[in-house]
Design an enzyme around this catalytic site. Structure first.
Site, PDB file in Angstrom:
ATOM      1  N   CYS A   1      -3.367  -9.221 -18.786  1.00  0.00           N
ATOM      2  CA  CYS A   1      -4.709  -9.149 -19.339  1.00  0.00           C
ATOM      3  C   CYS A   1      -5.661  -9.830 -18.368  1.00  0.00           C
ATOM      4  CB  CYS A   1      -4.773  -9.885 -20.670  1.00  0.00           C
ATOM      5  SG  CYS A   1      -3.493  -9.376 -21.819  1.00  0.00           S
TER       6      CYS A   1
ATOM      7  N   ARG B   1      -6.949  -4.909 -15.062  1.00  0.00           N
ATOM      8  CA  ARG B   1      -5.783  -5.676 -15.499  1.00  0.00           C
ATOM      9  C   ARG B   1      -5.323  -5.260 -16.902  1.00  0.00           C
ATOM     10  NH1 ARG B   1      -4.955 -10.227 -12.448  1.00  0.00           N
ATOM     11  NH2 ARG B   1      -3.815 -11.155 -14.166  1.00  0.00           N
TER      12      ARG B   1
ATOM     13  N   TRP C   1      -4.181  -5.888 -22.281  1.00  0.00           N
ATOM     14  CA  TRP C   1      -3.122  -4.894 -22.102  1.00  0.00           C
ATOM     15  C   TRP C   1      -2.039  -5.302 -23.089  1.00  0.00           C
ATOM     16  CZ3 TRP C   1       1.962  -5.015 -19.774  1.00  0.00           C
ATOM     17  CH2 TRP C   1       2.475  -3.750 -19.466  1.00  0.00           C
TER      18      TRP C   1
ATOM     19  N   ASN D   1      -3.417 -14.897 -21.681  1.00  0.00           N
ATOM     20  CA  ASN D   1      -2.650 -13.886 -20.941  1.00  0.00           C
ATOM     21  C   ASN D   1      -1.235 -14.418 -20.831  1.00  0.00           C
ATOM     22  OD1 ASN D   1      -1.760 -11.943 -19.126  1.00  0.00           O
ATOM     23  ND2 ASN D   1      -2.799 -12.832 -17.370  1.00  0.00           N
ATOM     24  N   GLY D   2      -0.242 -13.658 -21.279  1.00  0.00           N
ATOM     25  CA  GLY D   2       1.140 -14.144 -21.227  1.00  0.00           C
ATOM     26  C   GLY D   2       1.851 -13.830 -22.527  1.00  0.00           C
TER      27      GLY D   2
ATOM     28  N   GLU E   1       7.485   7.949  -3.720  1.00  0.00           N
ATOM     29  CA  GLU E   1       6.159   7.353  -3.931  1.00  0.00           C
ATOM     30  C   GLU E   1       5.143   8.431  -4.334  1.00  0.00           C
ATOM     31  OE1 GLU E   1       4.952   4.655  -4.488  1.00  0.00           O
ATOM     32  OE2 GLU E   1       2.848   4.728  -3.947  1.00  0.00           O
TER      33      GLU E   1
ATOM     34  N   LYS F   1       3.021   8.375  -7.758  1.00  0.00           N
ATOM     35  CA  LYS F   1       1.551   8.462  -7.777  1.00  0.00           C
ATOM     36  C   LYS F   1       1.113   9.580  -8.709  1.00  0.00           C
ATOM     37  CE  LYS F   1       0.733   5.506  -6.514  1.00  0.00           C
ATOM     38  NZ  LYS F   1       1.093   4.251  -5.939  1.00  0.00           N
TER      39      LYS F   1
ATOM     40  N   GLU G   1       1.763   8.867 -12.438  1.00  0.00           N
ATOM     41  CA  GLU G   1       0.949   7.740 -12.897  1.00  0.00           C
ATOM     42  C   GLU G   1      -0.492   8.156 -13.217  1.00  0.00           C
ATOM     43  OE1 GLU G   1       0.771   3.249 -11.128  1.00  0.00           O
ATOM     44  OE2 GLU G   1       0.749   4.847  -9.686  1.00  0.00           O
TER      45      GLU G   1
ATOM     46  N   HIS H   1      22.696  19.596  -6.004  1.00  0.00           N
ATOM     47  CA  HIS H   1      23.660  18.898  -6.865  1.00  0.00           C
ATOM     48  C   HIS H   1      23.157  18.773  -8.300  1.00  0.00           C
ATOM     49  CE1 HIS H   1      26.221  18.069  -3.467  1.00  0.00           C
ATOM     50  NE2 HIS H   1      25.168  17.618  -2.792  1.00  0.00           N
TER      51      HIS H   1
ATOM     52  N   LYS I   1      -2.615  -3.101 -13.766  1.00  0.00           N
ATOM     53  CA  LYS I   1      -2.463  -3.272 -12.318  1.00  0.00           C
ATOM     54  C   LYS I   1      -1.236  -4.097 -11.945  1.00  0.00           C
ATOM     55  CE  LYS I   1      -3.665  -2.971  -8.048  1.00  0.00           C
ATOM     56  NZ  LYS I   1      -3.299  -1.683  -7.441  1.00  0.00           N
TER      57      LYS I   1
END
Ligand code: M6R
Length: 596
Positions: A2, A27, A71, A97-98, A469, A473, A476, A492, A591
């Site tokens: 957060c 955040r 968040w 935050n936590g 990657e 991206k 996301e 396979h 983030k």
């Protein structure tokens, strides 16, 4: 994670806090709130983005306040669960935050004592504990409260009768901004840059009392801590959009500068033998999460190719619980934020195992720096977009530097080889610039991806992780299901999924896997999947087996992950844009992930 902000000073606290929250919104952005001390303590919260909160609030007159952008971890995203929280009498406000791990037991006890809870969150126990312990001194009450709490926190509190903010930190970032006649708390420096470039980084176990004139830091035993402020070199402009539609696009286009800055000074240190490591190591382990994990995978190829040192890569969330082998590799943590909980825990575990530890991070003052033996800063500048872009290519530069350094120490590369490679690295901003010059072609080429439900990304060798990657991206920011695959693995299993509505993005550079890659792409073409190829300029053979092609400039294969990555970033960005997605704030993501 957060975002937290607190302000004490002559300005309008509401304006400072809303401005800070906008800068911290990356955040977390499922709900937000502010508490301002004016004639009374006023509190406003909203579900959704900061703009919604800002437009729903009246103008408040007050010079002390706190704000929070959330968040969700404990309790649904909702107005009810948004911070700040008030005590029963409405005189104390808290943001956090936590995670408070023992919140259920504490809540039960507090309810039995008569406290009334209004949310489902773990945080709310903090404000009721403060209420319980408050006897005219909020800092004393905070210290009492922390004695009862198990978990992690960056928390800021205020009391309507005082002109102070009090705060505490454990395993979540908290910074103080030192202004002239005003001071601030924030989760990171981007929120204080409008007011000051002087920052005090708060350490684990410390508590702080802040008013407009003074900031006092206390250690866990209550002794005053003296600390020199750090002068922040990032500017306000660094942390703004600068005319780009999204932070992500701005940060993609900043890559030539970010890469240049990440090399600045490092090549000299490489020449004089003082970069990152000072002795030979028998093996290397790279540990990271998400995009940083992909940089680690590229790093393995680089270190093994250049230094011939056996290198393994592990997800931080797995490494921390793995049995270990009794060997002591140089253990390198890659984390752009320096705050990812799993990576921090992995660093502690590596040290517990007796390994020498090195961190590669972008954020000066971040927690990882205190958990390792040495740190390499990537200097890419602030990254606000949730999707990592410039910090990833800066991490790749760090991997080249580390590979060359390790090779130097064990004489695995000759002087001429080192000179040639470092000269190519110096030219990297130009290679990347040339990819960016083709962004319009990429914008047109992605049309085949826009309606897709599933997309495959194929690569081989050092560009297998590049395509992992690319897939990360794309999923996301565009919400398209995407899978990265080593092209040789297709037969396979995943080949069964290919149809004419499953586009494939394939990277094909002129290395020793080129021919194999062409035949893998032909296998895909035989299943009628549309192919968007990324190749080296002038490759007509690749163009002949693809439906669309975009080019990177000719470059040595070992360096190709950098321009190829920029290409997959652009592919993902333009696809997401055409699908109308909220690119800088993808749903359910934040983030950096400070919970494990
Ligand atoms: O700050 P870190 O590099 O430790 O973050 C690790 C991941 O959370 C991060 O890379 C995440 O995967 C990004 N959103 C990817 O774009």
């Amino acid at each position: 994670m957060c975002g937290i902000i607190g302000y004490a000073g002559p300005r309008n606290a509401q304006e400072v806090i809303l401005d800070g929250l906008k800068r911290l919104e990356y955040r977390g952005y499922d709900s937000a709130g502010v508490a301002i001390v004016g004639r009374s303590l006023e509190i406003y919260k909203e579900k959704g983005e900061i703009s919604k909160l800002a437009s729903s609030m009246p103008s408040l007159d007050g010079h002390l306040g706190v704000g929070h952008t959330r968040w969700a971890t404990c309790g649904q995203p909702s107005k009810m669960n948004a911070h700040p929280f008030l005590d029963c009498k409405g005189r104390i406000a808290v943001v956090h935050n936590g995670i408070i791990e023992n919140h259920q037991a504490l809540r039960k006890q507090l309810v039995e004592e008569g406290h009334v809870f209004t949310s489902e969150t773990d945080t709310e126990v903090l404000v009721h504990l403060l209420e319980k312990h408050y006897k005219g001194d909020l800092h004393a009450a905070l210290r009492e409260t922390l004695r009862e709490v198990k978990g992690t926190y960056a928390t800021v509190a205020l009391h309507v009768d005082s002109h102070q903010l009090v705060a505490a930190r454990k395993e979540n970032p908290l910074v103080v901004g030192l202004g002239h006649g005003e001071n601030l708390f924030a989760s990171d420096v981007t929120a204080i840059l409008n007011y000051t470039n002087k920052a005090l980084y708060i350490m684990d176990g410390e508590t702080v009392v802040l008013d407009p004139q003074n900031v006092t830091i206390y250690d866990h035993e209550g002794r005053i801590v003296e600390r020199e402020p750090h002068v922040v070199t990032w500017t306000v402009e660094d942390a703004q959009k600068g005319g780009y539609e999204h932070y992500m696009l701005k940060e993609i286009f900043e890559q030539p500068t970010a890469i240049h800055n990440s090399l600045l000074g490092s090549l000299e240190e490489l020449e004089n033998g003082s970069l990152m490591v000072d002795q030979d190591v028998p093996s290397v382990k790279l540990v990271a999460c998400g995009t940083s994990y992909h940089a680690s995978m590229v790093g393995k190829y680089i270190i093994e190719a250049l230094a011939k040192i056996p290198t393994t890569v592990e997800l931080a969330s797995e490494y921390r619980y793995s049995p270990g082998t009794g060997e002591n590799p140089l253990t390198v943590m890659l984390t752009q934020s320096g705050e990812t909980a799993d990576t921090l825990a992995a660093a502690r575990e590596a040290r517990r195992r007796g390994c020498r530890t090195l961190a590669v991070t972008n954020v000066v003052g971040s927690t990882i720096a205190r958990e390792v033996d040495s740190v390499f800063y990537t200097n890419a500048g602030p990254e606000i977009g949730v999707a990592a872009t410039k910090t990833y290519t800066a991490q790749l530069m760090a991997m080249y530097l580390l590979g060359i350094r390790l090779a130097q120490i064990r004489h695995a590369m000759g002087r001429d080889e080192v000179r040639e490679l470092t000269s190519d690295l110096r030219g990297m901003p130009r290679y990347v610039g040339s990819v960016l010059d083709r962004s319009q072609q990429v914008n047109e080429a992605v049309d085949m991806l826009v309606p897709a439900q599933d997309v495959f990304f194929l690569g081989r060798n050092i560009n297998y992780p590049t395509m992992l990657e690319g897939a990360l991206k794309l999923k996301e920011i565009s919400y398209i299901h995407a899978e990265g695959y080593a092209a040789g693995e297709l037969k396979h299993g995943p080949l069964a999924l290919l149809t004419k509505s499953t586009p494939v993005v394939a990277a094909c550079v002129k290395d020793h896997t080129y021919e194999k890659m062409i035949s893998n792409i032909s296998e895909v073409a035989a299943r009628n999947s549309p192919i968007l190829a990324i190749g080296v300029e002038g490759d007509t053979d690749l163009a002949a087996v693809s439906d669309a092609i975009v080019y990177i400039p000719p470059i040595s294969p070992i360096l190709s992950p950098v321009p190829l990555t920029v290409m997959v970033q652009l592919i993902s960005y333009y696809t997401a844009k055409k699908r109308g997605c909220p690119i800088d704030k993808p749903r359910n993501l934040a983030k950096s992930v400070t919970v494990d």
